[in-house]
Design a protein around this motif. Structure first.
Motif, short mmCIF file in Angstrom:
data_model
loop_
_atom_site.label_atom_id
_atom_site.label_comp_id
_atom_site.label_asym_id
_atom_site.label_seq_id
_atom_site.Cartn_x
_atom_site.Cartn_y
_atom_site.Cartn_z
N ILE A 1 0.85 -1.19 0.00
CA ILE A 1 0.00 0.00 0.00
C ILE A 1 0.89 1.24 0.00
O ILE A 1 1.59 1.53 0.98
N CYS A 2 0.92 1.96 -1.10
CA CYS A 2 1.75 3.16 -1.21
C CYS A 2 0.95 4.41 -0.82
O CYS A 2 -0.26 4.36 -0.63
N LYS A 3 1.67 5.51 -0.70
CA LYS A 3 1.10 6.78 -0.22
C LYS A 3 0.41 6.59 1.13
O LYS A 3 -0.62 7.20 1.42
N ALA A 4 1.00 5.72 1.96
CA ALA A 4 0.48 5.44 3.30
C ALA A 4 1.40 6.13 4.31
O ALA A 4 2.43 5.58 4.69
N ASP A 5 1.04 7.32 4.70
CA ASP A 5 1.85 8.11 5.62
C ASP A 5 1.44 7.78 7.06
O ASP A 5 0.34 8.13 7.51
N VAL A 6 2.31 7.07 7.77
CA VAL A 6 1.99 6.61 9.12
C VAL A 6 1.96 7.80 10.09
O VAL A 6 2.91 8.57 10.18
N THR A 7 0.84 7.95 10.78
CA THR A 7 0.68 9.06 11.73
C THR A 7 0.69 8.61 13.17
O THR A 7 0.94 9.41 14.07
N ALA A 8 0.46 7.34 13.43
CA ALA A 8 0.48 6.85 14.81
C ALA A 8 0.67 5.34 14.83
O ALA A 8 0.16 4.62 13.96
N VAL A 9 1.42 4.88 15.83
CA VAL A 9 1.63 3.45 16.07
C VAL A 9 1.54 3.22 17.57
O VAL A 9 2.21 3.90 18.34
N VAL A 10 0.70 2.29 17.99
CA VAL A 10 0.63 1.93 19.40
C VAL A 10 0.54 0.41 19.51
O VAL A 10 0.17 -0.27 18.55
N LYS A 11 0.89 -0.08 20.70
CA LYS A 11 0.69 -1.49 20.97
C LYS A 11 -0.38 -1.61 22.05
O LYS A 11 -0.24 -1.05 23.14
N GLU A 12 -1.46 -2.29 21.70
CA GLU A 12 -2.57 -2.47 22.61
C GLU A 12 -2.69 -3.95 22.92
O GLU A 12 -3.16 -4.74 22.11
N GLY A 13 -2.16 -4.34 24.09
CA GLY A 13 -2.09 -5.76 24.43
C GLY A 13 -1.09 -6.45 23.53
O GLY A 13 0.08 -6.06 23.46
N ASP A 14 -1.53 -7.47 22.81
CA ASP A 14 -0.65 -8.20 21.90
C ASP A 14 -0.77 -7.70 20.47
O ASP A 14 -0.26 -8.35 19.54
N THR A 15 -1.42 -6.57 20.27
CA THR A 15 -1.69 -6.08 18.91
C THR A 15 -1.06 -4.72 18.66
O THR A 15 -1.15 -3.82 19.50
N PHE A 16 -0.43 -4.59 17.51
CA PHE A 16 0.07 -3.29 17.05
C PHE A 16 -1.02 -2.64 16.22
O PHE A 16 -1.55 -3.27 15.28
N ALA A 17 -1.35 -1.40 16.53
CA ALA A 17 -2.35 -0.66 15.77
C ALA A 17 -1.67 0.51 15.07
O ALA A 17 -0.91 1.26 15.69
N VAL A 18 -1.92 0.65 13.78
CA VAL A 18 -1.25 1.66 12.97
C VAL A 18 -2.29 2.50 12.24
O VAL A 18 -3.22 1.96 11.63
N SER A 19 -2.12 3.81 12.30
CA SER A 19 -2.93 4.73 11.48
C SER A 19 -2.04 5.27 10.37
O SER A 19 -0.91 5.72 10.63
N ALA A 20 -2.53 5.22 9.14
CA ALA A 20 -1.76 5.71 7.99
C ALA A 20 -2.70 6.29 6.96
O ALA A 20 -3.56 5.56 6.43
N SER A 21 -2.56 7.57 6.70
CA SER A 21 -3.37 8.27 5.69
C SER A 21 -4.86 8.00 5.88
O SER A 21 -5.59 7.71 4.91
N GLY A 22 -5.29 8.05 7.13
CA GLY A 22 -6.71 7.91 7.42
C GLY A 22 -7.22 6.49 7.51
O GLY A 22 -8.39 6.27 7.85
N GLU A 23 -6.38 5.51 7.23
CA GLU A 23 -6.76 4.10 7.34
C GLU A 23 -6.19 3.51 8.61
O GLU A 23 -5.18 3.98 9.14
N SER A 24 -6.83 2.43 9.10
CA SER A 24 -6.38 1.78 10.33
C SER A 24 -6.03 0.32 10.05
O SER A 24 -6.75 -0.39 9.35
N TYR A 25 -4.91 -0.09 10.61
CA TYR A 25 -4.41 -1.45 10.42
C TYR A 25 -4.06 -2.04 11.78
O TYR A 25 -3.64 -1.32 12.69
N ALA A 26 -4.17 -3.35 11.90
CA ALA A 26 -3.83 -4.01 13.16
C ALA A 26 -3.20 -5.36 12.87
O ALA A 26 -3.58 -6.06 11.92
N ALA A 27 -2.21 -5.73 13.69
CA ALA A 27 -1.52 -7.02 13.53
C ALA A 27 -0.76 -7.34 14.81
O ALA A 27 -0.37 -6.43 15.55
N PRO A 28 -0.50 -8.60 15.06
CA PRO A 28 0.30 -8.98 16.23
C PRO A 28 1.80 -8.78 16.03
O PRO A 28 2.57 -8.94 16.97
N ALA A 29 2.21 -8.43 14.81
CA ALA A 29 3.63 -8.21 14.54
C ALA A 29 3.81 -6.95 13.71
O ALA A 29 3.00 -6.66 12.82
#
Length: 404
Positions: free
Chosen positions: A135-163
């Motif tokens: 996914i290009c033009k994905a400018d990451v604005t925030a990264v947090v770890k919530e429990g065992d999950t990493f949550a990422v905001s990029a260009s208005g979209e939200s992504y989550a993964a354990p790694a």
């Protein structure tokens, strides 16, 4: 970076999120995707592999057949051994040949595409199966770890993964969009960072050495020394100082305030000029130097040495001292041309924080760092790409399918 992720109406879930679609990130994604993992690769730029595309004059010096731990700098010189041993230049070359990409070897084991660096980027994308989203033009604005999950905001979209894999490189070549984002993220999660500095970078000259700037454009084969390292390649005088392969290599070992030694003697011994005097007593020093070096450089060195008479009138002792000086001509650089002209970065996320087998952070489960973001820096000539491939494979093979 500690701001909470803005969760939209839909969160896209993956087995792993890779930040950066460069050499290391794409290799990691391909390996993990081939094992069935669902991978999101988030790239800030408008297309993947931008640094690959400009490398090697557009033909990509994609590895070096001689790559081994000895050609890498790190606070822990042993760290790179495991990954480099498990994924070798031959392994990457097999991949290149599998995709029918023609290549050739240049000097000192450097391997290049016959055609275009675009072939390497396309090869890496082709290696990524359908389970990988780049996914290009994905400018990451925030990264947090919530429990065992990493949550990422990029260009208005939200992504989550354990790694989460940090593959955003270092700050070298900022015009390509390079930043110190990897270090900010590492510090956010409590990882130490070895102070980054420019590497494989031209050196600037000041003081008395500034006179050598008059030789801008002149190149000559030399041996350049910095610290305990020495490199036999070409040096290039520029309007700011010194460049060329030998200087770029030496720059990685140079520290501010130190000298750089240049051997202009082309392998001749201490008796070289004494022998020339006996054979041709009426010849001048600059004439002899011109037989080994470009005319402008020979004249500049002869002028600074100050032997203006015929060699036959110069004492043997003075000629031996001149030969020794030419073998170790000392420059004291005033600095470097900085990250703007540096090909790579020395320093980065401390290897003491990572597993050398998996690239995973020891105290943050699920967090990985690979490629130039890590404190492992190779020589000029394909070595840094080989580290990108090897570290990407190490992490890609270690990621586990955890998506519910």
């Amino acid at each position: 970076m500690r701001a909470l992720v803005t969760i939209g109406t839909k969160v896209r879930k993956f087995d792993a999120i890779i930040l950066g679609a460069g050499a290391a990130g794409l290799m990691c994604a391909a390996r993990a995707g081939q094992r069935g993992l669902r991978i999101a690769v988030l790239e800030r730029a408008e297309k993947p592999g931008k640094k690959i595309l400009i490398s090697g004059g557009g033909r990509c010096n994609f590895t070096n057949i001689d790559a081994g731990p000895a050609q890498y700098l790190s606070a822990n010189p042993h760290f790179a051994k495991s990954a480099l041993a498990r994924y070798t230049p031959r392994d990457f070359l097999d991949l290149v040949e599998k995709h029918g990409i023609a290549w050739h070897e240049k000097t000192l084991g450097q391997l290049f595409c016959d055609g275009s660096a675009k072939q390497i980027v396309q090869m890496l994308l082709d290696e990524c199966p359908g389970s990988v989203d780049v996914i290009c033009k994905a400018d990451v604005t925030a990264v947090v770890k919530e429990g065992d999950t990493f949550a990422v905001s990029a260009s208005g979209e939200s992504y989550a993964a354990p790694a989460l894999v940090i593959a955003t490189g270092g700050p070298s070549i900022p015009k390509m969009g390079a930043t110190g984002f990897a270090y900010e993220l590492a510090r956010q999660f409590g990882l130490k960072v070895v102070e980054p500095r420019p590497a494989l970078v031209p050196l600037t000259l000041g003081g008395e050495d500034v006179l050598f700037r008059e030789l801008s454009g002149v190149s000559a084969p030399v041996t350049a020394r910095a610290g305990k390292a020495a490199f036999d390649e070409a040096a290039l005088f520029t309007h700011k100082g010194l460049s060329g392969p030998a200087i770029l290599q030496a720059s990685s070992y140079w520290r501010a305030g130190e000298e750089v030694g240049i051997d202009f003697r082309a392998g001749e011994g201490d008796e070289w000029l004494v022998e020339a005097k006996r054979e041709r007593p009426r010849v001048h020093l600059k004439t002899v130097l011109r037989e080994h070096l470009p005319d402008r450089l020979a004249d500049a060195l002869a002028e600074r040495i100050g032997i203006e008479s015929e060699l036959g009138n110069a004492p043997d002792k003075a000629l031996r001292e001149t030969a020794r000086k030419l073998a170790d001509w000392r420059f004291r650089p005033s600095g470097t041309e900085g990250f703007a002209k540096a090909e790579v970065t020395i320093g980065g996320i401390a290897t003491s924080e990572l597993s050398s087998k998996t690239m995973e952070a020891r105290k943050v489960p699920g967090l990985f760092a690979i490629g130039e973001a890590v404190d492992v820096t190779g020589w000029l000539g394909g070595y840094n790409f080989q580290w990108a491939w090897a570290s990407g494979v190490a992490a890609g093979d270690a990621l586990q399918p955890r998506l519910a």
